[in-house]
Design an enzyme around this catalytic site. Structure first.
Site, short mmCIF file in Angstrom:
data_model
loop_
_atom_site.label_atom_id
_atom_site.label_comp_id
_atom_site.label_asym_id
_atom_site.label_seq_id
_atom_site.Cartn_x
_atom_site.Cartn_y
_atom_site.Cartn_z
N PRO A 16 3.06 -58.60 -14.79
CA PRO A 16 1.63 -58.90 -14.93
C PRO A 16 1.34 -60.36 -14.57
CG PRO A 16 2.44 -57.71 -16.85
CD PRO A 16 3.63 -58.11 -16.05
N HIS A 17 0.41 -60.53 -13.66
CA HIS A 17 -0.01 -61.87 -13.25
C HIS A 17 -1.35 -61.75 -12.54
CE1 HIS A 17 1.87 -60.21 -9.67
NE2 HIS A 17 1.17 -61.08 -8.95
N SER A 18 -2.04 -62.85 -12.46
CA SER A 18 -3.29 -62.90 -11.72
C SER A 18 -3.11 -63.97 -10.64
CB SER A 18 -4.44 -63.22 -12.67
OG SER A 18 -5.68 -63.08 -12.00
#
Length: 154
Positions: free
Chosen positions: A67-69
């Site tokens: 999970p990352h943006s």
């Protein structure tokens, strides 16, 4: 390879049974970073919105999600990584079991160079024969350190 050691030393890990849906899993996976003030709720919301918009792009290998943006995204105060393992797979696409995940490495980044080096180190670690399987067996921080030591020699 110090990723696992850094995660354990900084207390950025969590072990869970499972989650009703992937949004709950992402929130839980990011919690160690949020609790330390490394990220804010807005960053977690951004990850969830991106997965809703672009699909489960965070699945980087079978059983593994990152999970990352966006780099330097809103609500990120440091470059850091956390780890979460679930006993039950988290389903991102009910039609595609290859999009299930049990290992989560949440990435927050403000520094491009460190961000890329974290991603490369994680990828190199996960590509080592048996590393993912050993992580799937881990039940606690001691197990994570055993995995760290096993693969730091390679």
């Amino acid at each position: 390879m110090t990723i696992l050691k850094d995660i354990v030393v900084s207390n950025h890990y969590i072990f869970c049974e499972g989650f009703a849906d992937w949004t709950d899993a992402i929130q839980a996976a990011a919690e160690p970073l949020r609790a330390d003030g490394i990220i804010e709720d807005s960053y977690i919301r951004s990850i969830i919105e991106n997965v809703k918009e672009y699909g489960p792009y965070i699945i980087i290998a079978p059983e593994v999600a990152m999970p990352h943006s966006t780099l330097g995204g809103e609500g990120v105060h440091d470059t850091c990584l956390s780890f979460m393992k679930t006993e039950k797979p988290v389903v991102f696409d009910p039609e595609d079991p290859s999009k299930n995940a049990r290992l989560f490495f949440t990435l927050a980044a403000t520094d491009n160079e460190k961000h890329l080096s974290n991603m490369v180190a994680l990828a190199e670690f996960l590509l080592k024969d048996g590393a993912i399987e050993d992580l799937l067996k881990a039940q606690n921080a001691d197990d994570l350190m055993k995995v760290h030591w096993k693969y730091s020699e390679q």
